[in-house]
Design an enzyme around this catalytic site. Sequence first.
Site, mmCIF file in Angstrom:
data_model
loop_
_atom_site.group_PDB
_atom_site.id
_atom_site.type_symbol
_atom_site.label_atom_id
_atom_site.label_comp_id
_atom_site.label_asym_id
_atom_site.label_seq_id
_atom_site.Cartn_x
_atom_site.Cartn_y
_atom_site.Cartn_z
ATOM 1 N N LYS A 108 26.747 -47.662 -5.884
ATOM 2 C CA LYS A 108 26.419 -46.346 -6.427
ATOM 3 C C LYS A 108 26.025 -46.535 -7.884
ATOM 4 O O LYS A 108 26.870 -46.701 -8.765
ATOM 5 C CB LYS A 108 27.607 -45.378 -6.359
ATOM 6 N N GLY A 152 31.671 -49.124 -16.872
ATOM 7 C CA GLY A 152 31.442 -47.800 -17.456
ATOM 8 C C GLY A 152 32.565 -47.425 -18.400
ATOM 9 O O GLY A 152 33.155 -48.295 -19.053
ATOM 10 N N SER A 153 32.873 -46.134 -18.455
ATOM 11 C CA SER A 153 33.859 -45.673 -19.446
ATOM 12 C C SER A 153 35.294 -45.935 -18.994
ATOM 13 O O SER A 153 35.572 -46.028 -17.788
ATOM 14 C CB SER A 153 33.671 -44.174 -19.682
ATOM 15 N N GLU A 169 34.366 -45.834 -29.206
ATOM 16 C CA GLU A 169 33.018 -46.306 -28.865
ATOM 17 C C GLU A 169 32.049 -45.134 -29.037
ATOM 18 O O GLU A 169 32.150 -44.138 -28.328
ATOM 19 C CB GLU A 169 33.046 -46.770 -27.406
HETATM 20 P P1 NAD Z 1 31.011 -42.992 -16.661
HETATM 21 O O1 NAD Z 1 32.147 -43.925 -16.682
HETATM 22 O O2 NAD Z 1 31.300 -41.549 -16.499
HETATM 23 O O3 NAD Z 1 29.985 -43.368 -15.491
HETATM 24 C C1 NAD Z 1 29.764 -44.678 -15.030
HETATM 25 C C2 NAD Z 1 29.559 -44.620 -13.513
HETATM 26 O O4 NAD Z 1 30.746 -44.110 -12.885
HETATM 27 C C3 NAD Z 1 28.427 -43.706 -13.063
HETATM 28 O O5 NAD Z 1 27.781 -44.284 -11.946
HETATM 29 C C4 NAD Z 1 29.174 -42.441 -12.650
HETATM 30 O O6 NAD Z 1 28.456 -41.664 -11.710
HETATM 31 C C5 NAD Z 1 30.420 -43.030 -12.019
HETATM 32 N N1 NAD Z 1 31.568 -42.123 -11.958
HETATM 33 C C6 NAD Z 1 31.844 -41.062 -12.761
HETATM 34 N N2 NAD Z 1 33.008 -40.497 -12.400
HETATM 35 C C7 NAD Z 1 33.497 -41.211 -11.356
HETATM 36 C C8 NAD Z 1 34.680 -41.124 -10.542
HETATM 37 N N3 NAD Z 1 35.597 -40.195 -10.756
HETATM 38 N N4 NAD Z 1 34.869 -42.034 -9.567
HETATM 39 C C9 NAD Z 1 33.968 -43.015 -9.349
HETATM 40 N N5 NAD Z 1 32.818 -43.132 -10.069
HETATM 41 C C10 NAD Z 1 32.582 -42.249 -11.065
HETATM 42 O O7 NAD Z 1 30.198 -43.237 -17.946
HETATM 43 P P2 NAD Z 1 29.042 -42.317 -18.532
HETATM 44 O O8 NAD Z 1 29.341 -40.850 -18.455
HETATM 45 O O9 NAD Z 1 27.810 -42.763 -17.905
HETATM 46 O O10 NAD Z 1 29.166 -42.721 -20.043
HETATM 47 C C11 NAD Z 1 30.263 -42.226 -20.819
HETATM 48 C C12 NAD Z 1 30.747 -43.242 -21.805
HETATM 49 O O11 NAD Z 1 31.124 -44.435 -21.134
HETATM 50 C C13 NAD Z 1 29.732 -43.717 -22.810
HETATM 51 O O12 NAD Z 1 29.628 -42.884 -23.883
HETATM 52 C C14 NAD Z 1 30.267 -45.059 -23.182
HETATM 53 O O13 NAD Z 1 31.219 -44.962 -24.180
HETATM 54 C C15 NAD Z 1 30.912 -45.552 -21.941
HETATM 55 N N6 NAD Z 1 30.063 -46.506 -21.216
HETATM 56 C C16 NAD Z 1 30.393 -47.803 -21.273
HETATM 57 C C17 NAD Z 1 29.598 -48.722 -20.625
HETATM 58 C C18 NAD Z 1 29.904 -50.174 -20.656
HETATM 59 O O14 NAD Z 1 29.034 -50.976 -20.353
HETATM 60 N N7 NAD Z 1 31.103 -50.559 -20.994
HETATM 61 C C19 NAD Z 1 28.469 -48.326 -19.955
HETATM 62 C C20 NAD Z 1 28.164 -46.973 -19.906
HETATM 63 C C21 NAD Z 1 28.982 -46.073 -20.531
#
Ligand code: NAD
Length: 475
Positions: free
Chosen positions: A170, A223-224, A379
């Site tokens: 995903k 991700g976050s 971050e």
């Molecule tokens: P996020 O963690 O919300 O999303 C990352 C992925 O997780 C996306 O595919 C999203 O659809 C999915 N996701 C969201 N909620 C979920 C859940 N409950 N269960 C399973 N999957 C879920 O991150 P974002 O909103 O895209 O970005 C927010 C913050 O995250 C950014 O501001 C940054 O600080 C951080 N971030 C970090 C990285 C990294 O490489 N470490 C990358 C992107 C974002």
Amino acid sequence: MMNRTKQYINGEWIDSDSGETIDVINPATEEVFGKIAKGNKADVDKAVQAAKDVYLKFRHTPVKERQAMLGRIVEGYKARKQDLIDVMTLELGSPVTKSDKVHYETGVTHFQAAYDALETFEFEERRGENLVVKEAIGVTGLVTPWNFPTNQTSLKLAAAFAAGAPVVLKPSEMTPFAAVILAEIFDEAGVPKGVFNLVNGDGEGVGTPLSQHPDIRMMSFTGSGGTGSKIMEQASKDFKKVSLELGGKSPFIILDDADLDEAAQAAVAKVVNNTGQVCTAGTRTLVPESLKDAFLKKAVEAMTRVKVGDPQSPETEVGPIVSEKQYKQVQTYIQKGIDEGATLIHGGLGKPDGLDKGYFVKPTIFADVDNHMTIAQEEIFGPVMSVITYKDLDEAIQIANDTKYGLAGYVYGKDQDVLKRLAREIEAGTIVINEAPRTPDLPFGGYKQSGLGREWGDYGIEEFLEVKAIAGFYR
Ligand code: NAD
């Protein structure tokens, strides 16, 4: 309009059960340029079933077959170079030159690294009369973010394929089209039915049922921290393995013997790369107190030279932030920096001149930052440098490690003994000395709240393996 509203499940493009779609926005124009499926639990169930049907067979494919498959993927990926560059420039707002040299390149690098790792990777080890076997963990869920659409997906996919684990991916709903092209590449490369499944959608609709699904054995997430923690909690119900690559607030330590022009240039590049949307960004810039003014002058000069603008222009170095939500987050942090008493010496709130349309932000430098301020601890995910001064090396190390994160650290200067001491004492999964290239055979991952597990190359393959001991195999 780029409409790709089907899911790739069991080797076919099929309609999503939901019948709903998500708009994908070009962050440089704020306009909708495409749609993808808004998947749901029924889509996830179908995809997991397809992967489950094939996992025992795929686990036991000869290593050479999986390696040959990775080789065909590398060729297929290269053949789609221009499509990948075009799509990442649109969905992420990445400048064309970066879509090529950074995003396109990193993706193919991971498939090649997995191919190379399989040349020597030991899946079996004899211990006396006994045998230790490493075999694929089973059906794996991959959830990826938007900041590196091909890198974040490819590094997980390459490792899973090399290990023999079928997957359900995903990708981020903000940058889904690069993954659609990957699905087409895998289809052409003859990845067996069910080994790769793509379910597009949002976190709640697809990510949650995926991490809760009883037939998923492992969740690999980037991700976050907030989402990582939710996935871990969901996965804990039936003890799925979890691999997490989360955020960072990495120190960039400049020594007192460094060439200041070069150091400022390198430090600025670390902050503005990918519009600051990099988990390993070195956004806490540590400089000796005695060099503060000289460094700030050079840093402002270097930041002024950074060209922000239209991602389609080959002159552009920094494009927009990916979305309105992320744009607002960056603005909030800049405001916090001002409110908490840091000195704004370059950039600041609002959009750069002439860039009213699109989620563009001003590359920004704060001086007089105390390491306990919000802009030094959280971050920002935008091109914002926080300059912090240190009196001696002990203080530099103490500041560098005074963070909940531990993803990366950068050290810059001439004295090799000092550089090596810092490299050993910074608590982080990756340390880079004087901008040395980070090759894809090196492990990647975080200490502390930056994550769990390691990715890239052979270390990445290990993540997708279970270990079996067979007593008496050679009796
Ligand atoms: P996020 O963690 O919300 O999303 C990352 C992925 O997780 C996306 O595919 C999203 O659809 C999915 N996701 C969201 N909620 C979920 C859940 N409950 N269960 C399973 N999957 C879920 O991150 P974002 O909103 O895209 O970005 C927010 C913050 O995250 C950014 O501001 C940054 O600080 C951080 N971030 C970090 C990285 C990294 O490489 N470490 C990358 C992107 C974002």
